[in-house]
Write a protein that holds these residues in place. Structure first.
Motif, PDB file in Angstrom:
ATOM      1  N   SER A  32       0.822  -1.218   0.000  1.00 59.54           N
ATOM      2  CA  SER A  32       0.000   0.000   0.000  1.00 59.54           C
ATOM      3  C   SER A  32       0.852   1.263   0.000  1.00 59.54           C
ATOM      4  O   SER A  32       0.443   2.298  -0.538  1.00 59.54           O
ATOM      5  CB  SER A  32      -0.933  -0.004   1.212  1.00 59.54           C
ATOM      6  N   LYS A  33       2.060   1.211   0.573  1.00 56.71           N
ATOM      7  CA  LYS A  33       2.907   2.401   0.644  1.00 56.71           C
ATOM      8  C   LYS A  33       3.443   2.807  -0.729  1.00 56.71           C
ATOM      9  O   LYS A  33       3.973   3.901  -0.905  1.00 56.71           O
ATOM     10  CB  LYS A  33       4.071   2.188   1.618  1.00 56.71           C
ATOM     11  N   TYR A  34       3.308   1.914  -1.714  1.00 55.75           N
ATOM     12  CA  TYR A  34       3.819   2.200  -3.057  1.00 55.75           C
ATOM     13  C   TYR A  34       2.713   2.601  -4.036  1.00 55.75           C
ATOM     14  O   TYR A  34       2.961   2.712  -5.241  1.00 55.75           O
ATOM     15  CB  TYR A  34       4.590   0.987  -3.590  1.00 55.75           C
ATOM     16  N   SER A  35       1.504   2.827  -3.531  1.00 60.15           N
ATOM     17  CA  SER A  35       0.370   3.156  -4.415  1.00 60.15           C
ATOM     18  C   SER A  35       0.649   4.385  -5.272  1.00 60.15           C
ATOM     19  O   SER A  35       0.410   4.384  -6.491  1.00 60.15           O
ATOM     20  CB  SER A  35      -0.895   3.381  -3.583  1.00 60.15           C
ATOM     21  N   ASP A  36       1.133   5.447  -4.655  1.00 62.90           N
ATOM     22  CA  ASP A  36       1.366   6.691  -5.398  1.00 62.90           C
ATOM     23  C   ASP A  36       2.428   6.498  -6.475  1.00 62.90           C
ATOM     24  O   ASP A  36       2.286   7.003  -7.599  1.00 62.90           O
ATOM     25  CB  ASP A  36       1.778   7.811  -4.446  1.00 62.90           C
TER      26      ASP A  36
ATOM     27  N   GLN B 116      -8.632   2.184  -6.365  1.00 61.95           N
ATOM     28  CA  GLN B 116      -9.660   1.735  -5.422  1.00 61.95           C
ATOM     29  C   GLN B 116      -9.061   1.359  -4.061  1.00 61.95           C
ATOM     30  O   GLN B 116      -9.781   1.083  -3.109  1.00 61.95           O
ATOM     31  CB  GLN B 116     -10.436   0.545  -5.993  1.00 61.95           C
ATOM     32  N   GLY B 117      -7.712   1.363  -3.999  1.00 64.73           N
ATOM     33  CA  GLY B 117      -7.036   1.112  -2.732  1.00 64.73           C
ATOM     34  C   GLY B 117      -6.367  -0.242  -2.691  1.00 64.73           C
ATOM     35  O   GLY B 117      -7.017  -1.260  -2.941  1.00 64.73           O
ATOM     36  N   LEU B 118      -5.070  -0.266  -2.389  1.00 60.13           N
ATOM     37  CA  LEU B 118      -4.331  -1.517  -2.300  1.00 60.13           C
ATOM     38  C   LEU B 118      -4.266  -1.986  -0.857  1.00 60.13           C
ATOM     39  O   LEU B 118      -3.918  -1.216   0.039  1.00 60.13           O
ATOM     40  CB  LEU B 118      -2.904  -1.339  -2.837  1.00 60.13           C
ATOM     41  N   GLU B 119      -4.598  -3.242  -0.638  1.00 63.60           N
ATOM     42  CA  GLU B 119      -4.430  -3.836   0.676  1.00 63.60           C
ATOM     43  C   GLU B 119      -3.062  -4.503   0.746  1.00 63.60           C
ATOM     44  O   GLU B 119      -2.575  -5.057  -0.241  1.00 63.60           O
ATOM     45  CB  GLU B 119      -5.523  -4.876   0.929  1.00 63.60           C
ATOM     46  N   ASP B 120      -2.431  -4.457   1.928  1.00 65.10           N
ATOM     47  CA  ASP B 120      -1.137  -5.104   2.079  1.00 65.10           C
ATOM     48  C   ASP B 120      -1.241  -6.575   1.676  1.00 65.10           C
ATOM     49  O   ASP B 120      -2.259  -7.234   1.889  1.00 65.10           O
ATOM     50  CB  ASP B 120      -0.632  -4.973   3.515  1.00 65.10           C
ATOM     51  N   LEU B 121      -0.162  -7.076   1.110  1.00 67.49           N
ATOM     52  CA  LEU B 121      -0.173  -8.362   0.423  1.00 67.49           C
ATOM     53  C   LEU B 121       0.355  -9.482   1.312  1.00 67.49           C
ATOM     54  O   LEU B 121       1.452  -9.394   1.863  1.00 67.49           O
ATOM     55  CB  LEU B 121       0.695  -8.254  -0.838  1.00 67.49           C
TER      56      LEU B 121
END
Length: 647
Positions: free
Chosen positions: A168-172, A200-205
């Motif tokens: 999620s920290k790499y979305s931008d 739509q938002g990434l959840e941690d994997l």
């Protein structure tokens, strides 16, 4: 003399999952990669071509248990078959990576530790909906009709302790990548899908599992195994020696192209780049998502059993015939329907009638009229100039199409030259010239020109059909020299080569007989190509009715679902300098993203009207068709430039 190196070129296929033998859909991807690798080598690039197998995961462990063998024994047998298939198809890979190889295992663990040390991995508990065949967790909102959005099969609730990657920290950074580097992911429809997915938002994997043990142990906690996607995706750099033996890595990374099926684009363009960002390594230059080969109304699937065995086709028609069909018939990025009848007709028309006939006729005439030796060039006259220009101009056009992975268009350019050479025979009528002794000089010139045309064709087809190229060169007395790409731009290089006609390169096929034989090989009787139904036609029209239509070529720029009607698609179609909105009732046959880039025929002078509130200015032409008993409509497509009139 080999061409001077133009630099490096690193191309990869996905690593295939050895749950069962591969089918022709996997072959399609690998044949494309092989053709591109051979093409780049011909141009003088230092090519690295990687393929391999993804061998860990719960699905493999479950299948092996049912078979009564260990997971390693199970995958070893399937992988042996894959290697044998690629050898049979003369795939020119430079390395074959297996995720069970020690070199890969230790490097994956090092990559995991780097991500952990950089603060991107933490321990937690995962509860979600799990698809075992895809080895993927999903949220409720991501399911389609309560099933896996990728494969359409049931999911089950799963809960276990796991390690997570803070994707999620790499979305931008991912959004910036998609928006500022549009060529990173092609075709455009796939890129738009990935932008929407990130937005739509990434959840941690979840990147580890503890409920089974067939995988690479997590280096900081051996109760866990590394989750399949972190394991599998890193193959592209572990095969190059990253991080402990960096020579190949420093030479070839970043990859120029990851060639993948559209169903795994998300993993290669979101998860993989984020992992590389985490370990501070360069991203691949481009990911290309190709379409599926469809059969029996759906995607080929080992689990569904609706697959075509490439080995049976190779045994019957040869390697190059199958390669040519796969590259020529389908448009990159779009789904294509596979049928035996379409394949056989393509083999007959292009390979037997066009190429095979040209080589056979020319070799026979040189033997008959010139004592079996290629004459020197003669004075240019009649259609000679057009033949020469067509053949020597083909190489640059092929290069342009190949840069865009338009294999079908590249081959079409070559076949323009083949058809031109066949026409040249009819125009010059060598059999007439041979009857008049005063025409011997002209006859020799014609034979020389035909030999030159075939020499150039043998070079142009080499990246796609190297065995056929070699056979043609053998028959034309060129067996002693490897084809050099730059020689395809030069005419008049032959004089005195001994021609020896061989067996027909591609014998003509009896379509009906072959369909029956293929049905027997597949263990079933195919339905008639027309579905067994008589044509039901509308009322006859006269020519004057048809003449009222203004038909134009258009290119589909975008396509969306109609906001108020499930059966309608809304197209934006460019015709010349004008872009029009056209609504068509074909949503049940096409996914919007699969139509982008298609060249279609449009009724341009149809009076505009509104369909469920959306204006439609024109009509895209479709034709009814029956494929393997399934009714569908097909676009009327073309290769002409948009805006052109259709007459």
């Amino acid at each position: 003399m080999a061409a001077q190196s133009k630099g490096k070129y690193y191309i990869t296929t996905p690593i295939y999952y050895p749950s069962d033998n591969l089918h022709i859909g996997h072959t399609y991807c690998t044949v494309m990669a092989d053709a591109m690798a051979r093409f780049k080598r011909a141009l003088g690039y230092d090519v690295r071509f990687l393929t391999g197998t993804d061998e860990h995961g719960q699905k493999i462990q479950t299948i092996a248990q049912k078979a009564g063998v260990s997971p390693q024994e199970y995958v070893d047998k399937v992988v042996d078959g894959i290697v044998e298939l690629w050898d049979r198809m003369e795939i020119s890979y430079d390395d074959f990576i297996r995720t069970t190889q020690p070199r890969h295992v230790k490097r994956v663990q090092e990559i995991f530790k780097k991500m952990y040390e950089n603060g991107d991995i933490y321990k937690g508990e995962y509860e979600g909906l799990y698809c075992t065949p895809c080895e993927s967790f999903w949220t409720e909102s991501q399911l389609v009709d309560g099933k896996c959005p990728d494969c359409g099969r049931p999911v089950e609730k799963a809960k276990e302790e796991a390690y997570f990657f803070q994707i999620s920290k790499y979305s931008d950074r991912l959004l910036k990548l998609f928006k500022e580097q549009p060529d990173f992911l092609q075709p455009e429809s796939r890129r738009n899908e990935m932008i929407a997915f990130v937005e739509q938002g990434l959840e941690d994997l979840c990147i580890s599992r503890s409920s089974f043990d067939w995988g690479i142990p997590v280096p900081i906690d051996e109760k866990h195994v590394i989750y399949v996607w972190l394991d599998a995706l890193t193959n592209y750099i572990t095969a190059l020696g990253y991080p402990d033996e960096p020579d190949l890595y420093e030479k070839y990374w970043p990859a120029d192209v990851h060639l993948v099926g559209k169903e795994i684009v998300r993993f290669h363009t979101i998860i993989w780049p984020a992992m590389l960002m985490s370990i501070n390594e360069p991203l691949p230059r481009q990911v290309l998502g190709h379409g599926w080969l469809l059969i029996d109304g759906g995607k080929m699937s080992k689990s569904k059993g609706n697959v075509v065995d490439p080995v049976k086709l190779i045994d019957r028609y040869g390697i190059d015939a199958l390669k040519y069909f796969l590259l020529r018939e389908y448009t990159f990025g779009q789904d294509g329907v596979f049928t035996n009848e379409v394949m056989l007709k393509r083999m007959n028309s292009d390979l037997a009638n066009d190429l095979g006939n040209l080589v056979s006729r020319t070799a026979s005439m040189i033997e008959k009229y010139c004592g079996g030796y290629v004459p020197d060039k003669g004075a240019e006259e009649g259609p000679d100039g057009d033949l020469m220009a067509t053949l020597t101009g083909a190489a640059s056009k092929v290069e342009d199409h190949m840069e865009q992975f338009k294999f079908n268009m590249a081959l079409e350019e070559i076949w323009v030259g083949i058809r031109r050479a066949n026409k040249y025979i009819d125009e010059t009528e060598p059999w007439i010239l041979a009857k008049d002794g005063s025409c011997k000089e002209r006859l020799d010139g014609v034979m020389h020109n035909l030999a030159e045309a075939i020499r150039i064709i043998s070079i142009l087809i080499h990246p796609f059909m190297h065995s056929t190229s070699a056979e043609i060169r053998k028959q034309m007395g060129l067996w002693f020299a490897e084809p050099q790409w730059e020689d395809a731009t030069v005419f008049h290089m032959m004089n005195g080569e001994q021609v020896k006609k061989g067996d027909a390169i591609f014998p003509r096929l009896d379509i009906e007989k072959e369909l029956e034989e293929l049905s027997k090989l597949n263990g079933k009787q195919d339905e008639p190509a027309d579905g067994g139904k008589a044509l039901e036609l509308k009322e006859e029209i006269v020519y004057e009715d048809f003449d009222k239509l203004d038909l134009r070529v258009g290119t589909i720029l975008s396509c969306d679902k109609h906001p108020k009607a499930d059966k309608l698609l809304v197209f934006q179609v460019k015709m010349g300098t004008e872009t029009r909105q056209i609504v068509s009732g074909v949503a049940q046959y096409y996914e919007p993203e699969d139509t982008v880039g298609m060249k279609v025929v449009v009724v341009a002078n149809l009076k505009p009207r509104k369909l469920r509130g959306v204006e439609s200015k024109g009509m895209i032409l479709f034709a009814d068709n029956v494929v393997d008993g399934n009714e569908r409509v097909e676009f009327v497509t073309t290769v002409a430039d948009d805006g052109n009139a259709v007459t």
